[in-house]
Design a protein around this motif. Structure first.
Motif, PDB file in Angstrom:
ATOM      1  N   ASP A  88      67.817  21.010  11.461  1.00  0.00           N
ATOM      2  CA  ASP A  88      69.132  20.436  11.773  1.00  0.00           C
ATOM      3  C   ASP A  88      69.090  18.931  11.977  1.00  0.00           C
ATOM      4  O   ASP A  88      70.116  18.323  12.305  1.00  0.00           O
ATOM      5  CB  ASP A  88      69.706  21.098  13.035  1.00  0.00           C
ATOM      6  N   ASP A  89      67.899  18.340  11.814  1.00  0.00           N
ATOM      7  CA  ASP A  89      67.725  16.887  11.960  1.00  0.00           C
ATOM      8  C   ASP A  89      68.232  16.407  13.321  1.00  0.00           C
ATOM      9  O   ASP A  89      68.976  15.425  13.430  1.00  0.00           O
ATOM     10  CB  ASP A  89      68.457  16.148  10.832  1.00  0.00           C
ATOM     11  N   LEU A  90      67.799  17.098  14.378  1.00  0.00           N
ATOM     12  CA  LEU A  90      68.179  16.695  15.727  1.00  0.00           C
ATOM     13  C   LEU A  90      67.258  15.585  16.215  1.00  0.00           C
ATOM     14  O   LEU A  90      66.087  15.522  15.816  1.00  0.00           O
ATOM     15  CB  LEU A  90      68.074  17.900  16.676  1.00  0.00           C
ATOM     16  N   PRO A  91      67.751  14.691  17.050  1.00  0.00           N
ATOM     17  CA  PRO A  91      66.884  13.626  17.584  1.00  0.00           C
ATOM     18  C   PRO A  91      65.785  14.228  18.460  1.00  0.00           C
ATOM     19  O   PRO A  91      66.056  14.802  19.517  1.00  0.00           O
ATOM     20  CB  PRO A  91      67.847  12.758  18.400  1.00  0.00           C
ATOM     21  N   ARG A  92      64.547  14.066  18.025  1.00  0.00           N
ATOM     22  CA  ARG A  92      63.445  14.796  18.655  1.00  0.00           C
ATOM     23  C   ARG A  92      63.215  14.399  20.113  1.00  0.00           C
ATOM     24  O   ARG A  92      63.138  15.249  21.001  1.00  0.00           O
ATOM     25  CB  ARG A  92      62.165  14.578  17.849  1.00  0.00           C
ATOM     26  N   GLY A  93      63.068  13.111  20.344  1.00  0.00           N
ATOM     27  CA  GLY A  93      62.771  12.675  21.703  1.00  0.00           C
ATOM     28  C   GLY A  93      63.835  13.096  22.690  1.00  0.00           C
ATOM     29  O   GLY A  93      63.538  13.603  23.774  1.00  0.00           O
TER      30      GLY A  93
END
Length: 512
Positions: free
Chosen positions: A123-128
């Motif tokens: 889903d290309d979520l912001p990892r950090g």
């Protein structure tokens, strides 16, 4: 001239029991480590943030082991209270009750982290941000069961809730923002009502520590008793919201549907565990003098909640988009009603020990199988969709995945071979009968029968024959994180079904 000196200055300096606070502390430190590491880690290496999150949660779980033996450990005390069951002046107590719900909160967060590994990439979520928010919320959920004053409980509840709002909003398809807004507005309203109730309780009792509140309410002047009773009811609103009890349940279906699937699973187990622990602490310690009032209120709330949840699940159309997630959402509302039954029984029991044990045992069972069900939905949703009809003929495509979901659904329904689900419902049913709540036991039995219909209907679709145009068997391997999630939850459910005494022994002993 007034002297500001005290006879024993050393008594003002508190020593912190670092071993007692280690589980939530490790989760908090891991959250800060993820946040700082994200600033310096190159983009290609940010997958290590998920592994750091899982390692932090695993260490927090290991930190529970030194607390399992001996007497409860307490810290942050306003007076010199020894470690025992009567830590009335302490804000943090690591007793049996706290350890059981910390195990559920941190264990559920660890499974949610494993479930999230592929979702963050797909889903290309912001990892950090994602991993930091998950750890922060887990910290609050682990802190709440050990809190022993109303101020710390509110802080822990908000620490668990505020990151959850952002987690829901991280989905970037438009539905995440709407779901997060509904979740946020309803949660803020419930928190405001709860704070008003805490103010009333403090005015009537003169204290925020749970044990001292109980003593203050018991000896409160007659003219303050209406204020105190109103405060007790309003205080329970915030916890009832987290449990998703009716009428504070309306955010659940839309929030679960709009959130990333691992976040929905996290909210259904860890969020519910946090609210349930806070509710149990408030009623059995602080508001024990008003047991005759909240016992009946919770009994009615349990009956209405399980009925509304199961009726809502029955009304779901299986061919609509996201119907599988919505069905699990309404199922979680119905399960919340079952979880409230032993708490209601605690209002009629001589002590709250046995009913609370039934709630803890059922919560542990529910947490394992419900996260497993969300894991299967996530696995199927990668290739097909998340409507119930997308699961038709799953056995022909992914045999072991279909068998796992069938087992999880049978556990939720309370049918063999899901023996642990059956035992869990029997324990809850017995708590109602032993407390003299026969009418509530009848309502629960009727709801269990109603729930069988949609659980079995979904299970039947897994093995239904498919047409000539059906999808071919899926030969692609599942991501390692998804495989680990399904293997861990299925293995735990099978072990508990073979040896249910591992969790049911919680129902037989005192949690305080």
């Amino acid at each position: 001239m007034t002297s500001l000196a005290v006879a024993n200055p050393g008594s003002l300096i508190q020593s912190v029991d670092w071993v007692a606070i280690a589980p939530p502390l490790i989760a908090a430190v891991a959250a800060l480590a993820v946040l700082v590491t994200d600033l310096f880690l190159p983009e290609r290496h940010k997958k290590w943030l998920g592994r750091l999150t899982a390692a932090g949660l695993a260490l927090a779980l290991i930190a529970l082991l030194p607390l399992t033996g001996g007497s409860p450990r307490a810290t942050f005390c306003v007076q010199n209270v020894a470690g025992g069951s009567d830590n009335g002046g302490c804000s943090y107590v690591a007793d049996h009750f706290a350890l059981v719900f910390q195990l559920l909160a941190l264990g559920g967060a660890l499974i949610a982290a494993l479930l999230s590994a592929h979702a963050v990439e797909d889903d290309d979520l912001p990892r950090g941000e994602y991993w930091f928010l998950l750890l922060s919320s887990a910290t609050g959920a682990a802190l709440l069961p050990a809190s022993r004053d109303l101020a710390t409980m509110v802080i822990a509840l908000e620490v668990a809730s505020l990151p959850a709002f952002a987690l829901v909003a991280l989905r970037r398809d438009g539905r995440g923002a709407e779901a997060a807004l509904k979740f946020f507005v309803s949660s803020v309203t419930a928190t405001a009502v709860m704070l008003l109730g805490i103010g009333f309780v403090y005015a009537a009792s003169g204290s925020l520590h749970l044990a001292a509140v109980a003593q203050g309410l018991e000896h409160a002047p007659g003219q303050l008793k209406p204020l105190a009773e109103a405060g007790a009811v309003l205080t329970l609103v915030g916890f009832a919201f987290k449990v998703a009890a009716v009428p504070f349940h309306f955010w659940v279906p839309d929030t679960y549907t709009g959130a990333p699937l691992p976040v929905a699973g996290y909210l259904s187990v860890v969020g519910k565990a946090a609210g349930l622990s806070g509710l149990a602490l408030a009623i059995t310690i602080a508001f024990r003098p008003y047991a005759h009032t909240w016992g009946l209120v919770l009994a009615v709330l349990a009956a209405v909640t399980m009925t509304v949840g199961n009726v809502g699940a029955l009304r779901q159309r299986f061919d609509t988009r996201y119907s599988a997630v919505r069905l699990l959402a309404w199922s979680s509302v119905g399960q919340a009603g079952y979880l409230l039954v032993p708490l209601a029984a605690a209002g009629y029991a001589p002590t709250g020990a046995d009913p609370l044990g039934a709630t803890a045992a059922y919560a542990l069972i529910y947490g394992v199988v419900n996260l497993g069900a969300f894991g299967v939905v996530a696995a199927v949703g990668r290739r097909a969709g998340t409507s119930v009809d997308d699961f038709r003929g799953l056995f022909a495509r992914r045999r072991w995945t279909a068998l796992a979901l069938a087992f999880f659904l049978l556990c939720l329904a309370g049918l063999p071979p899901g023996v642990i689900g059956l035992f869990g419902k029997v324990v809850v049913f017995r708590a109602a009968v032993d407390a003299g709540l026969g009418w509530l036991a009848v309502v629960m039995a009727a709801n269990v029968v109603v729930a069988l219909y949609y659980y079995l209907l979904w299970t039947a679709r897994l093995f239904a024959p498919v047409g000539d145009g059906a999808q071919a068997p899926d030969e692609r391997r599942l991501p390692v994180s998804l495989t680990a999630t399904l293997g861990l939850t299925a293995s735990a459910a099978i072990v508990l079904s073979v040896a249910p005494q591992l969790v049911l022994q919680v129902a037989g002993g005192s949690l305080f």
